[in-house]
Each structure stands twice: as C-alpha cells, then as structure tokens.
Design a protein around this motif. Structure first.
Motif, PDB file in Angstrom:
ATOM      1  N   ALA A 249       0.624  -1.269  -0.124  1.00 18.74           N
ATOM      2  CA  ALA A 249       0.009  -0.153   0.121  1.00 18.74           C
ATOM      3  C   ALA A 249       1.009   1.241   0.026  1.00 18.74           C
ATOM      4  O   ALA A 249       0.601   2.096  -0.884  1.00 18.74           O
ATOM      5  N   SER A 255      -4.692   2.612  -0.741  1.00 16.84           N
ATOM      6  CA  SER A 255      -5.101   2.039   0.683  1.00 16.84           C
ATOM      7  C   SER A 255      -4.904   0.335   0.813  1.00 16.84           C
ATOM      8  O   SER A 255      -4.711  -0.144  -0.142  1.00 16.84           O
ATOM      9  N   GLU A 256      -4.817   0.068   2.070  1.00 20.73           N
ATOM     10  CA  GLU A 256      -4.727  -1.568   2.245  1.00 20.73           C
ATOM     11  C   GLU A 256      -5.903  -2.181   1.747  1.00 20.73           C
ATOM     12  O   GLU A 256      -5.829  -3.204   1.402  1.00 20.73           O
ATOM     13  N   GLU A 257      -6.837  -1.375   1.747  1.00 14.91           N
ATOM     14  CA  GLU A 257      -8.395  -2.005   1.134  1.00 14.91           C
ATOM     15  C   GLU A 257      -8.201  -2.272  -0.236  1.00 14.91           C
ATOM     16  O   GLU A 257      -8.636  -3.560  -0.946  1.00 14.91           O
ATOM     17  N   GLU A 258      -7.544  -1.262  -0.824  1.00 14.07           N
ATOM     18  CA  GLU A 258      -7.418  -1.359  -2.294  1.00 14.07           C
ATOM     19  C   GLU A 258      -6.596  -2.550  -2.683  1.00 14.07           C
ATOM     20  O   GLU A 258      -6.650  -3.347  -3.535  1.00 14.07           O
TER      21      GLU A 258
END
Length: 264
Positions: A249, A255-258
């Motif tokens: 990330a 983002s870590e979510e991405e």
C-alpha cells in the motif's frame, strides 16, 4: 458523423447546460422553482470549473448564474443515485463560497446562494418532487441561522401533487424529452425548453463540441484502464516478492483495502 447529440435527453448534463445557457429560459426555470421574480440573470461562466487548490477535488458546474442582486444560482442535473449526495451538496456550497471571497475579505461579501439538484430519483423515498433545506436551530425551529444559503433537491420520481403544473411538466420532460410531452403541456416552460433543445441539437458547432468531449472522455477511460492494469501488475509483483499488504500500500500509494481488493 453519427448524431449522438440528437439522442440526448434533458437529463444528460451536456444538453441541460447548453439549454440553460439561454438566459431567458434559465431565468424562467429559476423563477418557477423558487417562486420568486428575477429581473435578469447573468452567466458567470458556462459550465464553470472551480478548482481552488492543486490538492483538492475540483468541480464543474452545469449552470452557474447570478442575478441583479448578485444572488448566486447553481443548478445541477443528477442521474446517478448516490448516498453521498448530501455531502456533495455540502462540498459544492463550500467551494462556491470560497470562490466568492478572497483571503482576508469580509464574510459580508458572501452572496445569497441557491444550489439546486435536479434528480431522476427520489433520494429520500418520501414521494415528494421537491425537498428544500435551510439551516435551522434544532432546539428551537423558529430560529433560522440566516446564512442565506439554501439547497433544493427536485426529483422526477415524485408522486405527490406538490408543485405547479408547469414544474411537474418540466420534471416529466426531464425523463422523456420528446415532442409528445410538449403536445400535452399546458404551460410555456416546457414549450420554451423544447424549442431550445431542438435549436441545440441542430447546431453543428454544438455537435462538434459534444463529439470532442465524448472522445476526450473515452481517452480518459482508456488511460484509466491502462493505469489500472499497471497497478495490478505492480501489486502482484510486490506480493509475490513477499511484501506485506502494508508495504504494498505504501509503495503503490493506495489504501490497504485497495491492495486486498486487487489480490482478491
């Protein structure tokens, strides 16, 4: 050249902005929506762009006009139903206010303003065609903040008989911008708008402008796809080399979510 322009309806923001560039039609629509009389309107800038800071998200306004009292009117056509529409209204208000006064100027220079969103959906699902918002004291609703900022959401999916016949005809025309809708119109608003729609659609220069914008949008979409492919490759490469989600990330500036979404 295929005439994509002729296929547009009033709910398409390009056509809406072109139609509303006619000051008399724009003035007539504002008077009907707000139930006021306006002496004249002046186009501040057609499809005005407010881009105050390099780091901030700029906005392009469909209709941005002012009247003889310097009251600001911003009218936007909204087709996509987003839950964040109220935040979008807030963001537009903030950007318009910042655009109106320079650093160090007195707040009294802030003009009275109306932001009007015309939607093809009922955001609140209450059946109304019109929702008007002003800042009010929660402890005593007889006290208004009087910041002279008003937000209005119109929608074409209302079921109440809560507007004038002319405005109801206008909202029906937003959905179906055809000759048939005009035949049965009792008021002049829709007739005047339809006349302007036909003028716009038969204007070769407008056709060229629309096709240029369409091609530019297609190029941006294609660029976005290519950037997405390169990003996915980079994420997978870093993951295969043993990097953590946090490291990926940071390295890719996402983002870590991405990162998790890309890795599946």
């Amino acid at each position: 050249m295929d005439s994509y322009l002729k296929e547009l309806k009033l709910k398409d923001d390009f056509l809406f902005a072109e139609v509303m560039s006619d000051k008399e039609i724009c003035k007539e629509l504002l008077e009907k929506i707000l139930e006021i009389e306006i002496e004249k309107v002046e186009m501040v800038e057609e499809q005005k762009t407010i881009d105050l800071l390099l780091e901030s998200k700029g906005i392009r306004l469909d209709v941005y006009v002012k009247d003889e009292n310097n009251t600001i009117y911003n009218v936007e056509m909204q087709r996509a139903k987003h839950k964040n529409l109220p935040k979008r209204l807030r963001y537009y208000q903030g950007n318009i206010d910042l655009d109106l006064i320079s650093k160090g100027e007195d707040y009294r220079k802030l003009s009275k303003s109306y932001i009007i969103f015309i939607c093809t959906f009922d955001l609140f699902n209450k059946g109304r065609h019109k929702y008007t918002f002003q800042n009010m004291c929660l402890e005593d609703n007889s006290i208004m903040l009087n910041d002279e900022a008003q937000k209005i959401i119109l929608n074409s999916k209302g079921i109440m008989n809560d507007l004038s016949d002319e405005l109801l005809e206008f909202l029906a025309y937003v959905e179906d911008s055809t000759d048939d809708k005009v035949k049965h119109a009792k008021g002049n608003l829709v007739k005047n708008i339809h006349r302007r729609v036909k003028e716009v659609k038969s204007d070769i220069s407008v056709e060229v402008e629309f096709m240029t914008l369409l091609e530019r949008d297609r190029e941006k979409i294609e660029e976005g796809r290519e950037e997405g492919i390169l990003l996915t490759k980079k994420v997978l490469k870093l993951s295969n080399s043993g990097c953590t989600i946090s490291q990926i990330a940071k390295e890719c500036n996402i983002s870590e979510e991405e990162v998790r979404r890309i890795l599946g």
